[in-house]
Design a protein around this motif. Structure first.
Motif, short mmCIF file in Angstrom:
data_model
loop_
_atom_site.label_atom_id
_atom_site.label_comp_id
_atom_site.label_asym_id
_atom_site.label_seq_id
_atom_site.Cartn_x
_atom_site.Cartn_y
_atom_site.Cartn_z
N ILE A 628 6.04 -30.76 39.84
CA ILE A 628 5.02 -31.76 40.15
C ILE A 628 3.90 -31.14 40.98
O ILE A 628 2.71 -31.32 40.69
CB ILE A 628 5.64 -32.96 40.90
CG1 ILE A 628 6.65 -33.66 39.99
CG2 ILE A 628 4.58 -33.94 41.36
CD1 ILE A 628 7.49 -34.70 40.70
N VAL B 156 6.54 -42.20 38.43
CA VAL B 156 5.53 -41.20 38.08
C VAL B 156 4.14 -41.84 38.11
O VAL B 156 3.19 -41.27 38.65
CB VAL B 156 5.83 -40.60 36.68
CG1 VAL B 156 4.68 -39.72 36.22
CG2 VAL B 156 7.12 -39.82 36.69
N LEU B 159 2.93 -42.17 41.70
CA LEU B 159 2.46 -40.88 42.22
C LEU B 159 1.07 -40.57 41.67
O LEU B 159 0.18 -40.13 42.40
CB LEU B 159 3.41 -39.78 41.78
CG LEU B 159 4.62 -39.50 42.66
CD1 LEU B 159 5.49 -38.43 42.01
CD2 LEU B 159 4.14 -39.01 44.03
N TRP B 160 0.92 -40.81 40.39
CA TRP B 160 -0.32 -40.49 39.69
C TRP B 160 -1.48 -41.31 40.26
O TRP B 160 -2.54 -40.77 40.58
CB TRP B 160 -0.12 -40.77 38.20
CG TRP B 160 -1.20 -40.27 37.29
CD1 TRP B 160 -2.27 -39.49 37.64
CD2 TRP B 160 -1.31 -40.49 35.89
NE1 TRP B 160 -3.03 -39.24 36.54
CE2 TRP B 160 -2.47 -39.83 35.46
CE3 TRP B 160 -0.55 -41.19 34.95
CZ2 TRP B 160 -2.88 -39.84 34.11
CZ3 TRP B 160 -0.96 -41.19 33.62
CH2 TRP B 160 -2.11 -40.54 33.22
#
Lengths: 666, 210
Positions: A628, B156, B159-160
């Protein structure tokens, strides 16, 4: 406390994981020694920096393609090594004799053989050739997502490292190349072998999935002006079919491997024999991916043959439209045949009947293609160069193997031959003569495009004849043995069965194939030594028809100084017929800068996989956050491209003179 | 804001060429992202198929109707649907070039997404606490994996969007951030859609005896 701490740090890892028996020690140490010698050579010739700057961090699909092919060819050597062990074992382990391998080791070897040959040889050769040729054939300078392409490659490479690491640290799966449960469940395979299998494939598989997205987008958005869909070279069409299959099939593999891993590491019950698990669901899922996978591999090989037959017959490809229809028909049909891999599951006569008929139907578009190639040759001026030889070998052997396949598609016959060596002979005949010969043909056809000199023709012929004769010798006995009742994966059989002579013949065949590979290695070495004699003085050694031959060989980093404009199929053939005066209104070209982040993503994925395999849980957050973090850092970078000025393009173009004059360029 | 900068910029041939390239890059990204979403769709389809096969294999564990609380799930669903709506509002604001509104609405989206995730984790925690973890039966394994994979996607996404909020704050709305916001909003709506299927297949149909 210390023991507890150690188990946190090391997981299941201990000295016991290193190899103990002679053959494994031999294999492991040869890998280590080859790696060390290669490294020492790089240090000695001061090429480490060069390797890093020019290759490992490159985002140029031409270089990534060469790296794919390099890995695939090295893995071919490992795969053929496994073959020799398998053949020796089956030829010698009769009656009171027990051969050179124990049962468990034998199982690991055939599992590794299948896995490596499909995932790291066939897939590697395929993605290598696609990277090298696809952008050139559509008149593009790059793929749609160059950085994603590097990630795909590095995931593939790290999957390869993991599977080979299993030879040195721990063990490999002994559950076959598709690891059917419940055998592959923790209860029956408690070691790390199946976990190595899962994570090597999972990491490489995600790479393939991303490649599918990338190449499909490339084909749809990056064709040069004038190249409508029905003007695309046949290789591009075949890649499109193959990548559509990747996009629809590989997610199923991702899920299946994930679920098996959850069973093994989290104690879930997807495929266990207890607590409501369903092992046959695994078999369905893996083949819902696995059958399309066969066509993923073979469609681009069909594309390669289409290019080669047209070029070496000096004719347009016969039946372009029917070829396109056939490719797309195969693409669709390959999703409705998966159950023929397990007719014996007992789904009932109607279900088996449906899948049997669908399987037979798929022979029709394949037949259409074969006839198209034959009609292309008809009245052509055929030049029997080695790419053409590979095609002719394919045309004969693939047809025989295919007819065996139609036999197997009949459920009652399949009930007799299921799990037998007849099946083994059939699918090797399809994969070797179809996929492998296709990519060998492509490799010798496009080699001068990539490196600027042709491969030695004489040694290529030797390799071809060794391969084909060895191939017939190796697999004909297996058809017969299968009909006699020999099951696959036998590590021992009774001498009264009288099978040994046939197994011995198969062994001799394998040796001949090995000689063929030897000639191929020799061919590379000799051709490199004689590269000045074999230099493709012209960019176009075979009198090619498609755009890749219109640019210099080796190809300049920007592919085309001026993006070509296309008015018909076989675009380069037309350009050659109507050459016009040169123009030189070059413009600046933007290309992606090199980046090490793709490699970092691969490394962190490797760390994650290694952590799961050995239950070293501390590595999991490291690997995950690493991936990530790397992606975030990369996304912050706005300066990912560099520019080659118009002047520089002009200078480079003068260095590599071309015969094609450029009326047809925009 | 950034729109006007783009228009006020040099209107030379070079500039037009450059913006054409940018546009082409944008269409590539959007198409590529749709193709990626299609792969994600197949991934979820496989998990749904697995759930369909295993949902009655409860072994010695509980069945769906015994552990699901539909009112709780309904609230969870509404929270996620609202987050999809607010992300739509944010994109409308983005097309008008209103940075403040973009930041506000996407922050609301992130907050709602986080609440959804918290509710899901609470539900999971409760089940595990009652002894109904994923190890108990094929049904529970497939339930946790299907719903958990969706949750992982939501994570996800969170986070993005946090990352994008930081980028928009720093750089404003330029072609690069606009492209990323567009992709994110497609992703978020997609997760919404998948959840509607989960809500129907897993939760609602557990009330019906199929």
């Amino acid at each position: 406390v210390i023991a507890n701490m150690m188990s946190n740090i090391l997981g299941k890892l201990s000295w016991q994981a290193l190899p103990h028996d002679a053959i494994t020690i031999g294999g492991a140490s040869s890998i280590v020694i080859i790696a060390l010698v290669f490294f020492a050579y790089l240090v000695y010739t001061k090429r480490l920096r060069w390797l890093y700057k020019e290759w490992l961090t490159s985002l140029d699909p031409k270089k990534i393609g060469v790296m794919y092919i390099a890995i695939a060819l090295i893995m071919l050597l490992r795969g053929i090594g496994d073959v020799l062990l398998i053949r020796t074992q089956q030829a010698t382990s009769v009656g009171v004799h027990h051969g050179i391998l124990d049962a468990n080791h034998f199982q690991q070897i055939f599992s590794a053989h299948g896995t490596i040959m499909i995932f790291f040889v066939a897939m590697g050769l395929m993605f290598g050739l696609i990277n090298l040729i696809l952008p050139l054939q559509i008149g593009a300078r790059d793929v749609a997502f160059p950085f994603l392409n590097a990630i795909s490659f590095w995931l593939f490479a790290m999957g390869m490292v993991l599977i080979n690491l299993s030879l040195i640290v721990g063990e490999f799966s002994a559950a076959g190349w598709l690891s059917y449960p419940p055998l592959s469940e923790l209860a029956y395979s408690p070691g790390v072998g199946v976990d190595y299998w899962i994570w090597a494939l999972q990491i490489a598989g995600v790479g393939s999935l991303l490649s599918g997205v990338n190449f499909l987008t490339t084909i749809f958005t990056m064709r040069c002006p004038g190249m409508k869909l029905m003007r695309m070279p046949m290789f591009v069409w075949s890649v499109m079919g193959s990548m559509i299959l990747v996009v629809f099939a590989f997610p199923i593999l991702t899920v299946t491997l994930l679920l098996l891993s959850l069973d093994r590491t989290m104690g879930m019950h997807f495929f266990t024999a207890t607590q409501g698990g369903n092992p046959m669901m695994y078999v369905n899922l893996i083949w819902a991916w696995g059958h399309p996978e066969v066509y993923i591999l073979i469609l681009p090989a069909f594309g390669v043959f289409s290019e080669i037959v047209a070029t070496f017959s000096r004719k347009r490809l016969f039946g372009y439209t029917s070829m396109v229809v056939a490719i797309m028909a195969i693409t669709v049909l390959s999703f409705v045949v998966w159950l023929h891999h397990f007719f014996t599951m007992g789904a009932g006569a109607n279900v088996n009947g449906f899948f049997g008929i669908m399987t037979m139907i798929i022979a029709i578009p394949t037949g259409v293609k074969l006839f198209n190639w034959i009609f292309t040759m008809y009245r052509g001026r055929i030049d029997f160069k080695s790419p053409m030889l590979w095609f002719l070998g394919f045309a004969v052997l693939f047809t025989i193997g295919g007819m065996a396949g139609v036999l197997l598609a009949v459920p009652p016959i399949d009930f007799q031959l299921h799990n037998s060596l007849f099946l083994v002979a059939h699918f090797h005949m399809m994969i070797i003569s179809g996929v492998l010969f296709g990519y060998f043909a492509g490799l010798s056809y496009w080699f001068p495009k990539i490196f600027g000199f042709t491969l030695n023709e004489r040694l290529g012929r030797y390799a071809f004849w060794c391969w084909t004769s060895g191939f017939v010798l190796a697999f004909t006995p297996l058809y017969i043995l299968g009909l006699m009742g020999a099951t696959r994966r036998l590590d021992h059989y009774d001498s009264s069965l009288g099978w040994q002579p046939l197994f011995a013949v198969a062994g001799i065949g394998a040796l001949l194939v090995t000689a063929g590979i030897g000639f191929q290695v020799l061919q590379f070495i000799v051709s490199i030594l004689q590269r000045r004699d074999n230099a493709a003085a012209m960019a176009d050694p075979w009198n090619g028809r498609t755009l890749e031959w219109s640019t210099a060989s080796p190809v300049p980093v920007y592919n085309f100084a001026v993006i070509p404009v296309v008015t018909d199929r076989d675009a380069f053939w037309d350009m050659k017929k109507a050459p016009v005066a040169d123009v030189s209104d070059y413009a600046a070209i933007e290309l992606p800068k090199n980046s090490p982040y793709g490699m970092f993503v691969g490394l962190f994925a490797f760390i994650f996989g290694f952590g799961v395999i050995w239950h070293i849980w501390l590595l999991l957050p490291l690997g995950l956050l690493g991936v990530i973090g790397t992606l975030i850092v990369r996304s912050m970078d706005d300066e990912t491209e560099y520019s080659i000025s118009a002047k520089e393009v002009q200078r480079l173009e003068k260095l590599a003179p071309k015969r094609v004059l450029r009326k047809h360029y925009a | 804001m950034s729109r006007s900068t783009a228009i006020d910029g040099q209107n030379t041939v070079e500039h037009i060429r450059f913006s054409n390239q940018r546009e082409q890059a944008e269409s590539k990204s959007v198409l590529g992202f749709w193709i990626y979403l299609m792969t994600d769709c197949v991934l979820f389809a496989s998990l749904f198929a697995v759930y369909a096969v295993l949902h009655k294999n409860v072994a010695d564990g509980p069945s769906g109707p015994q552990i699901f609380s539909l009112p709780y799930i309904l609230v969870e669903t509404l929270v996620l649907l609202t987050s999809s709506f607010t992300s739509g509002l944010a994109m409308l604001a983005a097309h008008r070039g209103n940075v403040t509104k973009v930041l506000t609405w996407f922050s609301v989206t992130a907050l709602l997404g986080a609440s959804f995730l918290a509710m899901e984790l609470t539900e999971f925690g409760k089940l595990v606490h009652e002894g109904h973890s994923w190890t108990q039966s094929g049904f529970l394994s497939s339930y946790f994996t299907l719903v958990g994979t969706h949750g992982l996607h939501i994570t996800v996404g969170l986070l993005w969007i946090i990352l994008l909020l930081a980028q928009v704050t720093r750089k404003g709305l330029n072609t690069s951030t606009m492209k990323r916001l567009t992709l994110f909003s497609i992703f978020w709506h997609f997760l919404d859609l998948i959840w509607i299927f989960i809500f129907t297949v897993v939760y609602l149909s557990s009330g019906v005896n199929l």
